[in-house]
Design an enzyme around this catalytic site. Structure first.
Site, mmCIF file in Angstrom:
data_model
loop_
_atom_site.group_PDB
_atom_site.id
_atom_site.type_symbol
_atom_site.label_atom_id
_atom_site.label_comp_id
_atom_site.label_asym_id
_atom_site.label_seq_id
_atom_site.Cartn_x
_atom_site.Cartn_y
_atom_site.Cartn_z
ATOM 1 N N GLN A 195 0.821 -1.199 0.000
ATOM 2 C CA GLN A 195 0.000 0.000 0.000
ATOM 3 C C GLN A 195 0.862 1.260 0.000
ATOM 4 O O GLN A 195 1.882 1.332 0.687
ATOM 5 C CB GLN A 195 -0.889 -0.012 1.257
ATOM 6 C CG GLN A 195 -2.174 0.763 1.094
ATOM 7 C CD GLN A 195 -3.236 0.326 2.093
ATOM 8 O OE1 GLN A 195 -3.260 -0.814 2.523
ATOM 9 N NE2 GLN A 195 -4.119 1.236 2.457
ATOM 10 N N SER A 230 4.273 -6.330 2.885
ATOM 11 C CA SER A 230 2.915 -6.298 3.440
ATOM 12 C C SER A 230 1.926 -6.900 2.440
ATOM 13 O O SER A 230 1.998 -8.084 2.121
ATOM 14 C CB SER A 230 2.538 -4.870 3.833
ATOM 15 O OG SER A 230 1.337 -4.836 4.567
ATOM 16 N N LEU A 231 0.999 -6.106 1.908
ATOM 17 C CA LEU A 231 0.054 -6.585 0.894
ATOM 18 C C LEU A 231 0.770 -7.302 -0.245
ATOM 19 O O LEU A 231 0.282 -8.298 -0.785
ATOM 20 C CB LEU A 231 -0.737 -5.389 0.339
ATOM 21 C CG LEU A 231 -1.390 -5.602 -1.025
ATOM 22 C CD1 LEU A 231 -2.597 -6.505 -0.888
ATOM 23 C CD2 LEU A 231 -1.748 -4.281 -1.670
ATOM 24 N N ARG A 241 -9.035 -9.133 3.068
ATOM 25 C CA ARG A 241 -8.000 -8.513 3.907
ATOM 26 C C ARG A 241 -8.261 -7.013 4.040
ATOM 27 O O ARG A 241 -8.206 -6.444 5.136
ATOM 28 C CB ARG A 241 -6.627 -8.757 3.267
ATOM 29 C CG ARG A 241 -5.425 -8.203 4.031
ATOM 30 C CD ARG A 241 -4.165 -8.460 3.200
ATOM 31 N NE ARG A 241 -2.934 -8.213 3.930
ATOM 32 C CZ ARG A 241 -2.300 -7.043 3.958
ATOM 33 N NH1 ARG A 241 -2.805 -6.016 3.304
ATOM 34 N NH2 ARG A 241 -1.166 -6.911 4.640
ATOM 35 N N HIS A 258 -0.142 -3.623 11.056
ATOM 36 C CA HIS A 258 0.970 -4.396 11.634
ATOM 37 C C HIS A 258 1.207 -4.055 13.107
ATOM 38 O O HIS A 258 2.339 -3.857 13.545
ATOM 39 C CB HIS A 258 2.238 -4.197 10.796
ATOM 40 C CG HIS A 258 2.060 -4.594 9.373
ATOM 41 N ND1 HIS A 258 1.922 -5.914 8.987
ATOM 42 C CD2 HIS A 258 1.921 -3.848 8.243
ATOM 43 C CE1 HIS A 258 1.723 -5.955 7.681
ATOM 44 N NE2 HIS A 258 1.716 -4.726 7.208
ATOM 45 N N GLN A 261 0.875 -11.999 9.765
ATOM 46 C CA GLN A 261 1.451 -10.790 9.188
ATOM 47 C C GLN A 261 0.696 -9.524 9.597
ATOM 48 O O GLN A 261 1.294 -8.468 9.774
ATOM 49 C CB GLN A 261 1.478 -10.914 7.655
ATOM 50 C CG GLN A 261 2.295 -9.845 6.962
ATOM 51 C CD GLN A 261 1.687 -9.441 5.638
ATOM 52 O OE1 GLN A 261 0.575 -8.925 5.576
ATOM 53 N NE2 GLN A 261 2.425 -9.681 4.568
#
Length: 293
Positions: free
Chosen positions: A9, A88-89, A113, A195, A244
């Site tokens: 992102q 991440s993503l 998600r 996170h 995660q």
């Protein structure tokens, strides 16, 4: 060895993916299928929407995923990864690239998600901040001493760490970090505390979706944000992907391990060049580039 890396992102931009849609029939087909799966025309927002439209989590995450994955698919035989990783993503994009996940179930996971994270953000006022110019250990120690929830969230490269948590705690940590010598400690324009422990409701939701999804044996290892080491076992990949959301993105450590395991060239697949810049800051000798078709 060729390492392929996938952004998360923040890499979105107006008009992203339009060139792929117009030039490649396979890309057009996948984009149109994505519109059907998501239940709204994400292509309209990607190609013509404003920067503000693209910042919505439910749009941003599938948009970046689609750009990355479709780009990797139309590369055809030129796409030959020896290892993959995503920030991440981007980890879900990486899992399609190494054939752990198929395109459609992966896109559904991304949508779930994004929705789960958005709901978690709405439960409590929270944020993230970028801290520049300090050792990781000092940032971690300051966060541990602040009342409330604030934790290290993204280990992007040496001297660049993102913290995450409740607004008051993050703001207080930023004040102290500036006093301790941070070059910058600035609040980021994000929807919430990604996170961090505040994503626990989203983690539980996503865990169910991941458990219901088929994970295949990959064609090459994925260096996951949670473990930082190359993983090929589908069950371990699942477990790491679940955790995660509440665990930090250990990008620095992941890249270091990829280099240790033989990575000589890093190709960023998707919008932007942020990850290439981080790789060079982690190891100046590493070769980097963008995926081209």
């Amino acid at each position: 060895m060729n390492a392929y890396i996938f952004p998360g992102q923040g890499a979105q931009f107006k008009g992203m993916g339009l060139d792929l849609y117009e030039k490649y029939p396979e890309a057009q087909k996948l984009f149109e299928r994505a519109n059907e799966i998501l239940g709204f025309s994400i292509t309209d927002i990607m190609f013509e929407g404003s920067a503000e439209d693209l910042k919505q989590t439910k749009v941003t995450q599938p948009a970046i995923f689609l750009h990355s994955v479709i780009l990797s698919k139309i590369m055809g035989d030129a796409f030959k990864p020896d290892m993959v990783a995503g920030h991440s993503l981007g980890e879900i994009s990486a899992l399609v690239a190494n054939k752990t996940l198929e395109f459609e179930p992966a896109l559904k996971l991304v949508a779930q998600r994004a929705d789960a994270m958005q709901q978690a953000c709405e439960m409590q006022s929270s944020t993230m901040a970028a801290v520049l110019g300090l050792e990781d250990e000092l940032v971690e120690a300051v966060c541990a001493d602040v009342d409330g929830i604030v934790v290290a969230a993204n280990y992007n490269c040496p001297g660049q760490l993102v913290i995450s948590g409740s607004v008051d705690a993050v703001e207080k940590a930023c004040e102290i970090l500036k006093e301790r010598g941070a070059k910058r400690a600035m609040i980021l324009p994000v929807g919430g505390a990604f996170h961090s422990p505040l994503m626990e409701p989203a983690r539980k939701q996503l865990a169910e979706a991941i458990e219901a999804t088929t994970f295949n044996i990959p064609i090459c290892p994925v260096y996951q944000n949670v473990s930082t080491f190359g993983v090929t076992d589908p069950e371990e990949i699942k477990k790491n992907l679940v955790f995660q959301l509440t665990a930090p993105v250990k990008w620095t450590q992941s890249v270091q391990n990829m280099i240790k395991d033989g990575a000589t060239h890093f190709t960023e697949v998707g919008p932007g060049k942020v990850l290439q810049g981080l790789v060079k800051k982690i190891d100046r000798a590493a070769e980097v580039g963008s995926a081209v078709v």
